[in-house]
Write a protein that holds these residues in place. Structure first.
Motif, PDB file in Angstrom:
ATOM      1  N   LEU A 126       0.797  -1.266   0.090  1.00 17.45           N
ATOM      2  CA  LEU A 126       0.091   0.117   0.034  1.00 17.45           C
ATOM      3  C   LEU A 126       0.918   1.141  -0.087  1.00 17.45           C
ATOM      4  CD1 LEU A 126      -2.538  -1.043   2.539  1.00 17.45           C
ATOM      5  CD2 LEU A 126      -2.948  -1.200   0.280  1.00 17.45           C
ATOM      6  N   ALA A 127       0.273   2.375  -0.502  1.00 20.98           N
ATOM      7  CA  ALA A 127       1.067   3.612  -0.321  1.00 20.98           C
ATOM      8  C   ALA A 127       1.584   3.908   0.972  1.00 20.98           C
ATOM      9  CB  ALA A 127       0.292   4.943  -0.628  1.00 20.98           C
TER      10      ALA A 127
ATOM     11  N   ALA B 133     -13.276  -1.973 -16.145  1.00 22.10           N
ATOM     12  CA  ALA B 133     -12.551  -3.077 -15.461  1.00 22.10           C
ATOM     13  C   ALA B 133     -12.713  -3.320 -13.860  1.00 22.10           C
ATOM     14  CB  ALA B 133     -10.974  -2.859 -15.635  1.00 22.10           C
ATOM     15  N   PHE B 134     -12.563  -4.499 -13.583  1.00 22.91           N
ATOM     16  CA  PHE B 134     -12.679  -4.767 -12.062  1.00 22.91           C
ATOM     17  C   PHE B 134     -11.234  -4.612 -11.592  1.00 22.91           C
ATOM     18  CE2 PHE B 134     -12.001  -7.517  -8.386  1.00 22.91           C
ATOM     19  CZ  PHE B 134     -13.036  -7.079  -7.688  1.00 22.91           C
ATOM     20  N   CYS B 135     -10.987  -3.749 -10.533  1.00 22.19           N
ATOM     21  CA  CYS B 135      -9.674  -3.342 -10.261  1.00 22.19           C
ATOM     22  C   CYS B 135      -9.304  -3.880  -8.821  1.00 22.19           C
ATOM     23  CB  CYS B 135      -9.505  -1.930 -10.301  1.00 22.19           C
ATOM     24  SG  CYS B 135      -9.664  -1.240 -12.041  1.00 22.19           S
TER      25      CYS B 135
ATOM     26  N   GLY C 156     -17.388   0.334  -5.870  1.00 15.89           N
ATOM     27  CA  GLY C 156     -16.067   0.018  -5.197  1.00 15.89           C
ATOM     28  C   GLY C 156     -15.812   0.729  -4.131  1.00 15.89           C
ATOM     29  N   PHE C 157     -14.376   0.641  -3.781  1.00 18.73           N
ATOM     30  CA  PHE C 157     -13.896   1.041  -2.412  1.00 18.73           C
ATOM     31  C   PHE C 157     -12.544   1.690  -2.697  1.00 18.73           C
ATOM     32  CE2 PHE C 157     -10.807   0.339   0.925  1.00 18.73           C
ATOM     33  CZ  PHE C 157     -11.510   1.299   2.276  1.00 18.73           C
TER      34      PHE C 157
ATOM     35  N   LEU D 120      -5.170   2.158  -2.471  1.00 18.75           N
ATOM     36  CA  LEU D 120      -5.899   0.809  -2.608  1.00 18.75           C
ATOM     37  C   LEU D 120      -7.072   1.187  -3.340  1.00 18.75           C
ATOM     38  CD1 LEU D 120      -6.338  -2.284  -2.626  1.00 18.75           C
ATOM     39  CD2 LEU D 120      -7.537  -1.518  -0.322  1.00 18.75           C
ATOM     40  N   THR D 121      -7.248   0.701  -4.573  1.00 16.78           N
ATOM     41  CA  THR D 121      -8.573   0.801  -5.347  1.00 16.78           C
ATOM     42  C   THR D 121      -9.116  -0.469  -5.634  1.00 16.78           C
ATOM     43  OG1 THR D 121      -7.948   2.792  -6.253  1.00 16.78           O
ATOM     44  CG2 THR D 121      -9.606   1.526  -7.539  1.00 16.78           C
TER      45      THR D 121
END
Length: 179
Positions: free
Chosen positions: A15-16, A141-143, A122-123, A128-129
């Motif tokens: 994650l960032a 797209a599903f990411c 989504g979230f 995070l995506t």
């Protein structure tokens, strides 16, 4: 007797670095708003001090987000690819339905047309995506993307796309070809 399907997990990229401080900062802001935003009178009928209630109530949102951040996975179970994240969003796709001849590893900093532009369902949190997004090239797209720029683009035979950012993108692609 059923045989247990083999499962191979592919850890996601990190994650960032600012994800965890952002989560802590959110809690601090909620605490400040709760403590400074109103008058607090202790009810004689309630034995629990008001500040304990505020402390726990404001921790619910960051704890929920933390739980969502912790549940992320990309795995191959038998002949199925499983992409799941943030507790609510998942895709199970039979590998035979993936157009692996068109699948590739790409750097999203170079191929900006594949970066998510609009999240439909989504979230998203810093680094995070997760969920269904419209990409900059106007495709859906599903990411399941983390802060790392390298991702695997997995087109499906029905025209849908899956975009994931495992820690080792080429290992995922090789495993899919091998399966």
């Amino acid at each position: 007797m059923k045989s247990v399907a083999s499962r191979r997990d592919f850890p996601l990229g990190p994650l960032a670095p600012w994800t965890w401080p952002a989560l802590l900062g959110l809690w601090v802001v909620l605490l400040l708003v709760a403590f400074l935003g109103g008058t607090h009178v202790q009810s004689p009928a309630n034995p629990v001090p008001w500040w304990v209630v505020v402390l726990f109530a404001t921790a619910l949102l960051p704890a929920g987000l933390l739980s969502m951040l912790a549940h992320r996975q990309v795995s191959i179970e038998g002949d199925t690819l499983l992409v799941a994240g943030a507790l609510l969003f998942a895709r199970k796709v039979p590998i035979r339905e993936l157009a692996l001849d068109k699948a590739r590893v790409l750097d999203l900093d170079e191929h900006t047309e594949y970066k998510p532009m609009l999240r439909l369902f989504g979230f998203s949190f810093p680094g995070l995506t997760v969920g269904t997004c419209i990409l900059r090239n106007r495709s859906r797209a599903f990411c399941l993307l983390t802060a790392q720029p390298r991702a695997v683009l997995l087109p499906q035979r029905n025209g849908k796309l899956i975009l994931v950012s495992p820690e080792k993108p080429q290992a995922l692609l090789d495993a899919l070809h091998a399966a």
